[in-house]
Design a protein around this motif. Structure first.
Motif, PDB file in Angstrom:
ATOM      1  N   ARG A  95       0.633  18.059  16.645  1.00  0.00           N
ATOM      2  CA  ARG A  95       0.591  16.972  17.630  1.00  0.00           C
ATOM      3  C   ARG A  95       1.972  16.654  18.179  1.00  0.00           C
ATOM      4  O   ARG A  95       2.124  16.233  19.336  1.00  0.00           O
ATOM      5  CB  ARG A  95      -0.033  15.729  16.985  1.00  0.00           C
ATOM      6  CG  ARG A  95      -0.368  14.612  17.975  1.00  0.00           C
ATOM      7  CD  ARG A  95      -1.336  15.081  19.040  1.00  0.00           C
ATOM      8  NE  ARG A  95      -1.767  13.995  19.907  1.00  0.00           N
ATOM      9  CZ  ARG A  95      -2.288  14.185  21.110  1.00  0.00           C
ATOM     10  NH1 ARG A  95      -2.431  15.415  21.589  1.00  0.00           N
ATOM     11  NH2 ARG A  95      -2.671  13.149  21.832  1.00  0.00           N
ATOM     12  N   GLN A  96       2.999  16.852  17.384  1.00  0.00           N
ATOM     13  CA  GLN A  96       4.371  16.546  17.795  1.00  0.00           C
ATOM     14  C   GLN A  96       4.825  17.346  19.015  1.00  0.00           C
ATOM     15  O   GLN A  96       5.734  16.934  19.733  1.00  0.00           O
ATOM     16  CB  GLN A  96       5.325  16.840  16.632  1.00  0.00           C
ATOM     17  CG  GLN A  96       5.290  18.291  16.183  1.00  0.00           C
ATOM     18  CD  GLN A  96       6.195  18.580  15.013  1.00  0.00           C
ATOM     19  OE1 GLN A  96       7.372  18.235  15.044  1.00  0.00           O
ATOM     20  NE2 GLN A  96       5.669  19.210  13.981  1.00  0.00           N
ATOM     21  N   LYS A 107       0.484  21.013   7.452  1.00  0.00           N
ATOM     22  CA  LYS A 107       0.764  19.795   6.705  1.00  0.00           C
ATOM     23  C   LYS A 107      -0.546  19.070   6.374  1.00  0.00           C
ATOM     24  O   LYS A 107      -1.489  19.105   7.161  1.00  0.00           O
ATOM     25  CB  LYS A 107       1.654  18.855   7.525  1.00  0.00           C
ATOM     26  CG  LYS A 107       2.963  19.473   7.979  1.00  0.00           C
ATOM     27  CD  LYS A 107       3.724  18.522   8.896  1.00  0.00           C
ATOM     28  CE  LYS A 107       5.006  19.163   9.420  1.00  0.00           C
ATOM     29  NZ  LYS A 107       5.743  18.264  10.328  1.00  0.00           N
ATOM     30  N   ARG A 108      -0.584  18.435   5.227  1.00  0.00           N
ATOM     31  CA  ARG A 108      -1.718  17.568   4.907  1.00  0.00           C
ATOM     32  C   ARG A 108      -1.350  16.660   3.744  1.00  0.00           C
ATOM     33  O   ARG A 108      -0.359  16.918   3.045  1.00  0.00           O
ATOM     34  CB  ARG A 108      -2.990  18.351   4.572  1.00  0.00           C
ATOM     35  CG  ARG A 108      -2.991  19.056   3.237  1.00  0.00           C
ATOM     36  CD  ARG A 108      -4.413  19.426   2.783  1.00  0.00           C
ATOM     37  NE  ARG A 108      -5.143  18.261   2.291  1.00  0.00           N
ATOM     38  CZ  ARG A 108      -6.406  18.320   1.866  1.00  0.00           C
ATOM     39  NH1 ARG A 108      -7.057  19.459   1.895  1.00  0.00           N
ATOM     40  NH2 ARG A 108      -7.003  17.239   1.418  1.00  0.00           N
ATOM     41  N   SER A 151       2.622   5.695   6.328  1.00  0.00           N
ATOM     42  CA  SER A 151       3.977   5.418   5.860  1.00  0.00           C
ATOM     43  C   SER A 151       4.807   6.694   5.778  1.00  0.00           C
ATOM     44  O   SER A 151       6.034   6.640   5.701  1.00  0.00           O
ATOM     45  CB  SER A 151       3.938   4.740   4.483  1.00  0.00           C
ATOM     46  OG  SER A 151       3.462   5.627   3.487  1.00  0.00           O
ATOM     47  N   LYS A 152       4.150   7.853   5.792  1.00  0.00           N
ATOM     48  CA  LYS A 152       4.848   9.128   5.703  1.00  0.00           C
ATOM     49  C   LYS A 152       4.633   9.993   6.940  1.00  0.00           C
ATOM     50  O   LYS A 152       5.043  11.145   6.968  1.00  0.00           O
ATOM     51  CB  LYS A 152       4.373   9.887   4.465  1.00  0.00           C
ATOM     52  CG  LYS A 152       4.642   9.160   3.155  1.00  0.00           C
ATOM     53  CD  LYS A 152       4.111   9.933   1.970  1.00  0.00           C
ATOM     54  CE  LYS A 152       4.362   9.197   0.663  1.00  0.00           C
ATOM     55  NZ  LYS A 152       3.816   9.927  -0.508  1.00  0.00           N
ATOM     56  N   SER A 153       3.976   9.441   7.935  1.00  0.00           N
ATOM     57  CA  SER A 153       3.662  10.218   9.137  1.00  0.00           C
ATOM     58  C   SER A 153       3.737   9.321  10.363  1.00  0.00           C
ATOM     59  O   SER A 153       3.470   8.113  10.274  1.00  0.00           O
ATOM     60  CB  SER A 153       2.251  10.813   9.013  1.00  0.00           C
ATOM     61  OG  SER A 153       1.833  11.381  10.249  1.00  0.00           O
ATOM     62  N   PHE A 189      -5.903   9.645  15.114  1.00  0.00           N
ATOM     63  CA  PHE A 189      -6.659  10.897  15.050  1.00  0.00           C
ATOM     64  C   PHE A 189      -8.043  10.711  15.664  1.00  0.00           C
ATOM     65  O   PHE A 189      -8.514  11.564  16.423  1.00  0.00           O
ATOM     66  CB  PHE A 189      -6.787  11.360  13.600  1.00  0.00           C
ATOM     67  CG  PHE A 189      -7.663  12.571  13.412  1.00  0.00           C
ATOM     68  CD1 PHE A 189      -7.314  13.793  13.952  1.00  0.00           C
ATOM     69  CD2 PHE A 189      -8.847  12.470  12.686  1.00  0.00           C
ATOM     70  CE1 PHE A 189      -8.127  14.924  13.784  1.00  0.00           C
ATOM     71  CE2 PHE A 189      -9.661  13.583  12.511  1.00  0.00           C
ATOM     72  CZ  PHE A 189      -9.300  14.809  13.063  1.00  0.00           C
ATOM     73  N   ARG A 190      -8.684   9.613  15.357  1.00  0.00           N
ATOM     74  CA  ARG A 190     -10.016   9.357  15.927  1.00  0.00           C
ATOM     75  C   ARG A 190      -9.951   9.098  17.430  1.00  0.00           C
ATOM     76  O   ARG A 190     -10.848   9.489  18.174  1.00  0.00           O
ATOM     77  CB  ARG A 190     -10.682   8.193  15.198  1.00  0.00           C
ATOM     78  CG  ARG A 190     -11.199   8.622  13.852  1.00  0.00           C
ATOM     79  CD  ARG A 190     -11.699   7.561  12.922  1.00  0.00           C
ATOM     80  NE  ARG A 190     -12.126   6.297  13.427  1.00  0.00           N
ATOM     81  CZ  ARG A 190     -13.365   6.009  13.861  1.00  0.00           C
ATOM     82  NH1 ARG A 190     -14.298   6.953  13.861  1.00  0.00           N
ATOM     83  NH2 ARG A 190     -13.665   4.793  14.264  1.00  0.00           N
TER      84      ARG A 190
END
Length: 519
Positions: free
Chosen positions: A252-253, A305-306, A316-318, A325-326
């Motif tokens: 997505r980035q 990544k997951r 908090s980490k992404s 996402f939805r």
């Protein structure tokens, strides 16, 4: 005797020399001459250092001492239970190794050109080179992450992808320390059954990688991501939690400016999720296993990544969240309904829509008509459907509903298309499914801003009562069956069990859903 005479002669010569020297110069003159000689030697030594400095290297003894000291420190770190973060390099390219305590193991190889004054340390098979003096550096980097549920490498530099050998080369024309990494680019690390259907990829950098790296046949000016559609692809739950959601997190980035190099490519999977793939990448997909050309990039990510939990994004980490996402999915499939019905504001003018997810074979409702009739009498508009691989159709259907119910199974994964504040009802069969039901759908639904209701059936509502006597352990002690292994558990409780809901008992669950829609 010879030795005594020799020493005596030498002593005599020394005395004679000093006597002549004393007669020729006064004590003051001798002292001046000594100072002058000392200053002259100092100037000569300084000139020698200036002239020959470019040709002098670090002293081997010093390097050896540094290697021993750092090596012992690295050995202590690598023997500990803390996770590692290693950064490595070479003499002409700066490499720095940093070890930190994180939730994952990470090895980073940073290569920076145009540097001087490096110190090399070799410890426990890893080469570490520190450089403090660098300017106008062009950074080339390989960072490999090993986490609980996935492993992936992020590479920047002269990257060459050879599909024929399933190898990614970091081609650097310097004496870079050799390093290699093997990755199965599928986000369910540790699942041996899944990885039987995953192609392993080798990642190489260093002198060997440069010498082995094939010539570029095709150069690309956008990044690439290598991932697999093998493993459990085809199971709707694993499609999303192992591939779709990790691919979203990874790509997505780039806002569409990225190319997907797919290994273990399944054409039917590509067709199933074409809308999502086209939303994440503006470029043609590559079946990298069949490519005869060597493709070259300046940035490549191998693997996805997951987060360890199923259908989960930790905001908090992404930079992303499950809400985003939805929203992305609603955009990909042009879904219109953003929020579930609010009966309080509706004034009873419109019925809430209830979707009953049916199944043809195992874990199917055997009295769907009775359930549908009871729900209709309570005020629901009922839709009964079986979800399939036509995601666009399924997404539109699910998105149009306010409540979705079904027996525990992959079909419930389509809750990702429900509107905000909708309700998910999971019917939990007998067999000790509580932990699985909570992990797969109960907990993830909260991050999706859905309301969750779990309905655990009684033994009398299971079709297994028709297959086993009342005192059998299958009906009375499912945990004993679980101890004999997953496959036996699966063959009984997942593949032989259907559900005949007690309509009167289940009525309270549908009433509870109506209450929530009034809030």
């Amino acid at each position: 005797m010879h030795v005594v005479l020799f020493k005596g002669k030498e002593m005599g010569e020394k005395i004679t020399y000093e006597t002549i020297f004393a007669r020729s110069f006064s004590r003051y003159d001798q002292k001046k001459l000594g100072y002058g000689a000392f200053l002259g030697c100092l100037l000569i030594a300084l000139s020698f250092c200036i002239v020959f400095k470019p040709y002098l290297g670090p002293l081997p003894v010093l390097n050896m001492r540094m290697s021993m000291d750092v090596g012992l420190n690295m050995l202590r770190i690598m023997d500990s239970f803390s996770s590692e973060k290693l950064r490595g390099g070479d003499i002409s390219s700066s490499m720095t190794t940093i070890v930190t305590e994180t939730s994952s193991s990470e090895i980073e190889m940073v290569e920076e050109s145009d540097t001087t004054g490096t110190n090399e340390t070799i410890s426990n098979g890893a080469t570490v080179i520190n450089n403090k003096n660098s300017s106008q550096q062009k950074e080339m980097k390989t960072v490999c992450h090993e986490e609980e549920s996935t492993q992936f490498c992020e590479m920047n530099g002269d990257i060459r992808v050879d599909g024929k050998s399933s190898t990614v080369f970091m081609a650097v024309d310097t004496m870079v320390a050799n390093s290699s990494w093997v990755i199965g680019p599928y986000a369910r690390r540790g699942d041996e059954e899944a990885f039987k259907r995953i192609t392993k990829w080798s990642i190489k950098s260093g002198v060997d990688a440069y010498e082995e790296a094939p010539q570029c046949d095709q150069r690309h000016n956008v990044p690439a991501i290598i991932f697999s559609t093998g493993g459990y692809a085809g199971n709707n739950f694993h499609d999303y939690t192992d591939i779709v959601l990790p691919l979203y997190l990874t790509s997505r980035q780039f806002d569409g400016e990225v190319k997907f190099l797919i290994t273990d490519k399944n054409p039917w999977w590509i067709e199933k999720f074409r809308n999502i793939l086209q939303k994440l990448s503006r470029y043609e997909l590559f079946d990298i296993d069949k490519e005869v050309n060597v493709h070259c990039f300046t940035s490549v990510i191998v693997g996805l990544k997951r987060y360890p939990k199923e259908l989960k994004i930790d905001p908090s980490k992404s930079p992303y969240s499950m809400k985003e996402f939805r929203q992305f999915l609603r955009s990909a499939y042009s879904l219109k309904k953003e929020n579930a019905i609010n009966m309080k504001d509706n004034g009873g003018k419109k019925r809430p829509r209830l979707l009953i997810v049916s199944r043809k074979s195992t874990r199917a409702f055997t009295n769907t008509n009775a359930i549908s009739g009871m729900a209709t009498r309570l005020g629901y508009e009922v839709v009964v459907t079986e979800v399939d691989s036509l995601v666009a159709r399924v997404a539109e259907m699910v998105n149009s509903c306010d409540v979705m119910m079904g027996v525990h199974g992959a079909g419930l994964t389509n809750m990702v298309f429900l509107p905000e504040n909708a309700i998910l009802i999971q019917v939990i069969p007998i067999g000790g499914f509580e932990w699985l039901a909570k992990t797969d759908f109960g907990e993830p639904s909260k991050d999706m801003n859905l309301r969750y209701i779990g309905y655990k059936i009684k033994t009398e509502e299971s079709s297994l009562i028709q297959q086993y006597p009342p005192d059998h352990e299958v009906l009375n002690d499912p945990y004993a069956v679980q101890k004999r292994g997953w496959y036996e558990f699966k063959s009984i409780y997942l593949q032989k069990q259907n559900v005949n809901l007690d309509v009167d008992r289940f009525r309270a669950t549908l009433l509870r859903a109506l209450e929530l829609l009034h809030q």
